[in-house]
Write a protein that holds these residues in place. Structure first.
Motif, PDB file in Angstrom:
ATOM      1  N   ILE A   1       0.859  -1.194   0.000  1.00 23.09           N
ATOM      2  CA  ILE A   1       0.000   0.000   0.000  1.00 23.09           C
ATOM      3  C   ILE A   1       0.895   1.244   0.000  1.00 23.09           C
ATOM      4  O   ILE A   1       1.868   1.320   0.753  1.00 23.09           O
ATOM      5  N   GLY A   2       0.578   2.180  -0.865  1.00 17.97           N
ATOM      6  CA  GLY A   2       1.319   3.450  -0.892  1.00 17.97           C
ATOM      7  C   GLY A   2       2.531   3.442  -1.807  1.00 17.97           C
ATOM      8  O   GLY A   2       3.133   4.483  -2.037  1.00 17.97           O
ATOM      9  N   LEU A   3       2.918   2.289  -2.328  1.00 21.79           N
ATOM     10  CA  LEU A   3       4.062   2.268  -3.249  1.00 21.79           C
ATOM     11  C   LEU A   3       3.569   2.618  -4.667  1.00 21.79           C
ATOM     12  O   LEU A   3       2.417   2.318  -5.011  1.00 21.79           O
ATOM     13  N   PRO A   4       4.449   3.211  -5.486  1.00 21.91           N
ATOM     14  CA  PRO A   4       4.000   3.589  -6.838  1.00 21.91           C
ATOM     15  C   PRO A   4       3.973   2.406  -7.796  1.00 21.91           C
ATOM     16  O   PRO A   4       4.661   2.378  -8.818  1.00 21.91           O
ATOM     17  N   ILE A   5       3.233   1.383  -7.437  1.00 17.16           N
ATOM     18  CA  ILE A   5       3.078   0.219  -8.314  1.00 17.16           C
ATOM     19  C   ILE A   5       1.588  -0.100  -8.455  1.00 17.16           C
ATOM     20  O   ILE A   5       0.809   0.203  -7.562  1.00 17.16           O
ATOM     21  N   THR A   6       1.245  -0.724  -9.578  1.00 18.23           N
ATOM     22  CA  THR A   6      -0.131  -1.191  -9.769  1.00 18.23           C
ATOM     23  C   THR A   6      -0.192  -2.633  -9.318  1.00 18.23           C
ATOM     24  O   THR A   6       0.623  -3.460  -9.740  1.00 18.23           O
ATOM     25  N   LEU A   7      -1.136  -2.939  -8.448  1.00 13.59           N
ATOM     26  CA  LEU A   7      -1.279  -4.304  -7.926  1.00 13.59           C
ATOM     27  C   LEU A   7      -2.289  -5.070  -8.782  1.00 13.59           C
ATOM     28  O   LEU A   7      -3.118  -4.461  -9.457  1.00 13.59           O
ATOM     29  N   PRO A   8      -2.246  -6.408  -8.722  1.00 11.83           N
ATOM     30  CA  PRO A   8      -3.290  -7.164  -9.435  1.00 11.83           C
ATOM     31  C   PRO A   8      -4.658  -6.807  -8.853  1.00 11.83           C
ATOM     32  O   PRO A   8      -4.778  -6.625  -7.642  1.00 11.83           O
ATOM     33  N   THR A   9      -5.641  -6.693  -9.726  1.00 13.85           N
ATOM     34  CA  THR A   9      -6.976  -6.303  -9.255  1.00 13.85           C
ATOM     35  C   THR A   9      -7.829  -7.541  -9.056  1.00 13.85           C
ATOM     36  O   THR A   9      -7.851  -8.416  -9.919  1.00 13.85           O
ATOM     37  N   GLU A  10      -8.507  -7.618  -7.926  1.00 18.17           N
ATOM     38  CA  GLU A  10      -9.500  -8.687  -7.739  1.00 18.17           C
ATOM     39  C   GLU A  10     -10.831  -8.121  -8.185  1.00 18.17           C
ATOM     40  O   GLU A  10     -11.379  -7.236  -7.542  1.00 18.17           O
ATOM     41  N   ILE A  11     -11.338  -8.628  -9.296  1.00 22.62           N
ATOM     42  CA  ILE A  11     -12.594  -8.109  -9.831  1.00 22.62           C
ATOM     43  C   ILE A  11     -13.727  -8.602  -8.938  1.00 22.62           C
ATOM     44  O   ILE A  11     -13.800  -9.788  -8.613  1.00 22.62           O
TER      45      ILE A  11
ATOM     46  N   ALA B   1      16.849  -8.977  -7.322  1.00 17.60           N
ATOM     47  CA  ALA B   1      17.807 -10.080  -7.508  1.00 17.60           C
ATOM     48  C   ALA B   1      18.946  -9.956  -6.486  1.00 17.60           C
ATOM     49  O   ALA B   1      19.436 -10.959  -5.966  1.00 17.60           O
ATOM     50  N   LYS B   2      19.324  -8.709  -6.165  1.00 15.07           N
ATOM     51  CA  LYS B   2      20.420  -8.502  -5.196  1.00 15.07           C
ATOM     52  C   LYS B   2      20.028  -8.951  -3.797  1.00 15.07           C
ATOM     53  O   LYS B   2      20.890  -9.243  -2.979  1.00 15.07           O
ATOM     54  N   VAL B   3      18.727  -8.981  -3.505  1.00  8.83           N
ATOM     55  CA  VAL B   3      18.310  -9.451  -2.178  1.00  8.83           C
ATOM     56  C   VAL B   3      17.705 -10.857  -2.254  1.00  8.83           C
ATOM     57  O   VAL B   3      16.948 -11.285  -1.386  1.00  8.83           O
ATOM     58  N   GLY B   4      18.043 -11.581  -3.311  1.00  6.71           N
ATOM     59  CA  GLY B   4      17.678 -12.997  -3.396  1.00  6.71           C
ATOM     60  C   GLY B   4      16.269 -13.268  -3.856  1.00  6.71           C
ATOM     61  O   GLY B   4      15.749 -14.371  -3.662  1.00  6.71           O
ATOM     62  N   VAL B   5      15.628 -12.265  -4.474  1.00  2.00           N
ATOM     63  CA  VAL B   5      14.264 -12.486  -4.957  1.00  2.00           C
ATOM     64  C   VAL B   5      14.304 -12.433  -6.486  1.00  2.00           C
ATOM     65  O   VAL B   5      14.600 -11.389  -7.076  1.00  2.00           O
ATOM     66  N   ILE B   6      14.042 -13.584  -7.098  1.00  2.00           N
ATOM     67  CA  ILE B   6      14.121 -13.658  -8.553  1.00  2.00           C
ATOM     68  C   ILE B   6      12.727 -13.421  -9.132  1.00  2.00           C
ATOM     69  O   ILE B   6      11.935 -14.352  -9.271  1.00  2.00           O
ATOM     70  N   ALA B   7      12.456 -12.155  -9.424  1.00  2.00           N
ATOM     71  CA  ALA B   7      11.175 -11.819 -10.061  1.00  2.00           C
ATOM     72  C   ALA B   7      11.290 -12.186 -11.541  1.00  2.00           C
ATOM     73  O   ALA B   7      12.396 -12.276 -12.067  1.00  2.00           O
ATOM     74  N   ALA B   8      10.160 -12.393 -12.194  1.00  2.00           N
ATOM     75  CA  ALA B   8      10.216 -12.874 -13.585  1.00  2.00           C
ATOM     76  C   ALA B   8       9.269 -12.065 -14.475  1.00  2.00           C
ATOM     77  O   ALA B   8       8.435 -11.297 -13.980  1.00  2.00           O
ATOM     78  N   LEU B   9       9.433 -12.241 -15.775  1.00  2.00           N
ATOM     79  CA  LEU B   9       8.542 -11.561 -16.726  1.00  2.00           C
ATOM     80  C   LEU B   9       7.651 -12.597 -17.390  1.00  2.00           C
ATOM     81  O   LEU B   9       8.156 -13.516 -18.049  1.00  2.00           O
ATOM     82  N   HIS B  10       6.379 -12.481 -17.178  1.00  2.00           N
ATOM     83  CA  HIS B  10       5.408 -13.363 -17.856  1.00  2.00           C
ATOM     84  C   HIS B  10       4.552 -12.529 -18.761  1.00  2.00           C
ATOM     85  O   HIS B  10       3.480 -12.092 -18.402  1.00  2.00           O
ATOM     86  N   TYR B  11       5.163 -12.156 -19.905  1.00  2.00           N
ATOM     87  CA  TYR B  11       6.349 -12.787 -20.505  1.00  2.00           C
ATOM     88  C   TYR B  11       7.287 -11.670 -20.934  1.00  2.00           C
ATOM     89  O   TYR B  11       6.880 -10.517 -20.963  1.00  2.00           O
TER      90      TYR B  11
ATOM     91  N   VAL C   1      10.450 -10.968   0.376  1.00  2.00           N
ATOM     92  CA  VAL C   1       9.973 -10.350  -0.865  1.00  2.00           C
ATOM     93  C   VAL C   1       9.439  -8.944  -0.584  1.00  2.00           C
ATOM     94  O   VAL C   1       9.809  -7.970  -1.253  1.00  2.00           O
ATOM     95  N   THR C   2       8.603  -8.814   0.455  1.00  2.00           N
ATOM     96  CA  THR C   2       7.989  -7.498   0.701  1.00  2.00           C
ATOM     97  C   THR C   2       9.061  -6.483   1.118  1.00  2.00           C
ATOM     98  O   THR C   2       9.043  -5.340   0.664  1.00  2.00           O
ATOM     99  N   ARG C   3      10.020  -6.931   1.934  1.00  2.00           N
ATOM    100  CA  ARG C   3      11.110  -6.016   2.327  1.00  2.00           C
ATOM    101  C   ARG C   3      11.901  -5.593   1.097  1.00  2.00           C
ATOM    102  O   ARG C   3      12.282  -4.433   0.958  1.00  2.00           O
ATOM    103  N   GLY C   4      12.125  -6.557   0.209  1.00  2.00           N
ATOM    104  CA  GLY C   4      12.877  -6.266  -1.013  1.00  2.00           C
ATOM    105  C   GLY C   4      12.183  -5.202  -1.858  1.00  2.00           C
ATOM    106  O   GLY C   4      12.801  -4.246  -2.307  1.00  2.00           O
ATOM    107  N   VAL C   5      10.884  -5.371  -2.040  1.00  2.00           N
ATOM    108  CA  VAL C   5      10.141  -4.413  -2.877  1.00  2.00           C
ATOM    109  C   VAL C   5      10.107  -3.047  -2.193  1.00  2.00           C
ATOM    110  O   VAL C   5      10.408  -2.013  -2.801  1.00  2.00           O
ATOM    111  N   ARG C   6       9.783  -3.038  -0.914  1.00  2.00           N
ATOM    112  CA  ARG C   6       9.665  -1.761  -0.196  1.00  2.00           C
ATOM    113  C   ARG C   6      11.003  -1.019  -0.149  1.00  2.00           C
ATOM    114  O   ARG C   6      11.058   0.203  -0.256  1.00  2.00           O
ATOM    115  N   SER C   7      12.089  -1.776   0.016  1.00  2.00           N
ATOM    116  CA  SER C   7      13.396  -1.129   0.161  1.00  2.00           C
ATOM    117  C   SER C   7      13.828  -0.430  -1.138  1.00  2.00           C
ATOM    118  O   SER C   7      14.604   0.509  -1.114  1.00  2.00           O
ATOM    119  N   TYR C   8      13.284  -0.883  -2.275  1.00  2.00           N
ATOM    120  CA  TYR C   8      13.625  -0.210  -3.527  1.00  2.00           C
ATOM    121  C   TYR C   8      13.195   1.264  -3.450  1.00  2.00           C
ATOM    122  O   TYR C   8      13.855   2.143  -3.985  1.00  2.00           O
TER     123      TYR C   8
END
Ligand SMILES: Cc1ncc(COP(=O)(O)O)c(C=O)c1O
Length: 372
Positions: free
Chosen positions: A270-280, A305-315, A362-369
């Motif tokens: 919450i509050g980060l400049p990212i769009t989250l998946p929407t639950e319709i 990746a530097k904090v050990g979280v391998i995010a991926a692109l689909h696709y 994962v959450t710490r990794g994203v927030r710390s960015y």
């Protein structure tokens, strides 16, 4: 301080470890019975899976790509017929259409569901279109009711590609029970995964169509060694079917664990400049993937990746952007919503066995960015 583990987007090995003792005995019992292809485990799984999806008939096949191929063949699609789908999908969806000699056509996606946009579908329909393949991407149900209504104006069938959405719901109906026919993959990372390849087709209420597909999957045989029609070979094996029966009984609970991870992410971001998946509203998302969108996607991915979280692109590329398809698929020149998503999408780890510590990593990794 312990070094954090590397966390990947999916971890079929962790699911196997959770099931190990039970699955080893399930596999041994199946092997001891001495039938290895299309036996009692396959028919029992077909019955149980059809009932899970909402009735009708299930036909087990070799993989999810073949599930689409044999659904199209069963429906009588011919070389040169057009099939509308989306470019925001696993390449398998489009490959399956071309495998029968049909021609894919792309509709754009809706920015919220990230699935086929009914309005865009309407703009590409023509008398040459003989089927629609709608994909429930990432575990989020597509607007199938609207799409089926539109398809029926043209008298064409709708195939639901449910490879990423086992158990997802629209109201009280499961995906796979709304279109005319549906295709599932049981690839090991799927919400319902085997320990090898596997696929399934569910036919809602057309026993003649189900029978035609059942015959087509094995050389056109109804009776062994007598080919009534020219078929192929796409069979599910007994060991995979036994594994799938075991895991089908756990699917709802495992989908709940995926939803639990998604809820923790939603709160933490919450509050980060990212769009989250929407639950319709009115639908149940089963989080095959948890996909965020960010203008800073590449830098965020590198930071994680530097904090050990391998995010991926689909696709990494939409299908119409892939070298094999670029510039040659009708509709591919006009997919602004798909292209905007592909510049921003990023999948974070989500699977039932993720521990609270890993979710925290994962959450710490994203927030710390963003220095939070
Ligand atoms: C949306 C979609 N359709 C079809 C498939 C094909 O499934 P399989 O890999 O079992 O052939 C997949 C899986 O990769 C998928 O994600």
């Amino acid at each position: 301080m312990t070094t954090p583990q590397t966390i990947y987007c999916a971890n079929p090995g962790a699911e196997f470890q959770e099931d190990r003792a039970d699955l080893l005995s399930v596999m041994a019992a199946t092997l001891d019975r001495g039938t290895y292809i299309l036996g009692g485990e396959v028919s029992a799984f077909e019955r149980e899976f059809a009932a899970f999806v909402g009735g009708g008939d299930c036909i087990g096949v070799a993989n999810g790509t073949d599930a689409i191929v044999y659904a199209l063949k069963g429906l009588g699609l011919q070389p040169g017929d057009e099939v509308v789908t989306v470019s925001h999908t696993a390449v398998a969806t489009v490959a399956a259409i071309e495998m029968i000699g049909a021609e894919p056509v792309f509709a754009d996606i809706d920015a919220t569901t990230r699935c086929m946009c009914p309005k865009s579908l309407r703009s590409v329909l023509s008398p040459r279109v003989k089927a629609i393949v709608v994909v429930h991407i990432y575990g989020q149900p597509a607007q199938v009711d609207e799409i089926v209504a539109l398809a029926s104006e043209w008298g064409i069938p709708v195939i639901e590609d449910c490879a990423q959405a086992h158990g997802a719901m629209i109201g009280s109906r499961r995906v796979g029970s709304i279109g005319h026919i549906s295709a599932f993959s049981f690839y090991p990372t799927k919400n319902l995964g085997a320990l090898g390849d596997g696929g399934g087709i569910v036919v809602r209420d057309d026993t003649a169509l189900a029978e035609r597909i059942r015959i087509l999957r094995q050389y056109g045989w109804k009776e062994r060694y007598v080919s009534l029609v020219a078929g192929g070979n796409s069979r599910l094996d007994e060991v995979q079917a036994a594994i799938l029966r075991y895991r089908l009984a756990k699917l709802n609970e495992r989908n709940k664990r995926r939803q639990g991870v998604a809820n923790l992410y939603n709160e933490a971001f919450i509050g980060l400049p990212i769009t989250l998946p929407t639950e319709i509203v009115g639908t149940t998302h089963v989080y095959h993937q948890y996909v965020i969108e960010s203008e800073e996607r590449d830098a965020l991915k590198e930071h994680l990746a530097k904090v050990g979280v391998i995010a991926a692109l689909h696709y990494p590329l939409a299908v119409h952007q892939q070298p094999a398809y670029e510039g040659r698929i009708r509709g591919g020149g006009s997919l602004p919503t798909t292209e905007a998503l592909y510049r921003r999408l990023l999948s974070l780890p989500v699977y039932p066995q993720l521990t609270p510590e890993q979710v925290e990593q994962v959450t710490r990794g994203v927030r710390s960015y963003w220095g939070k």
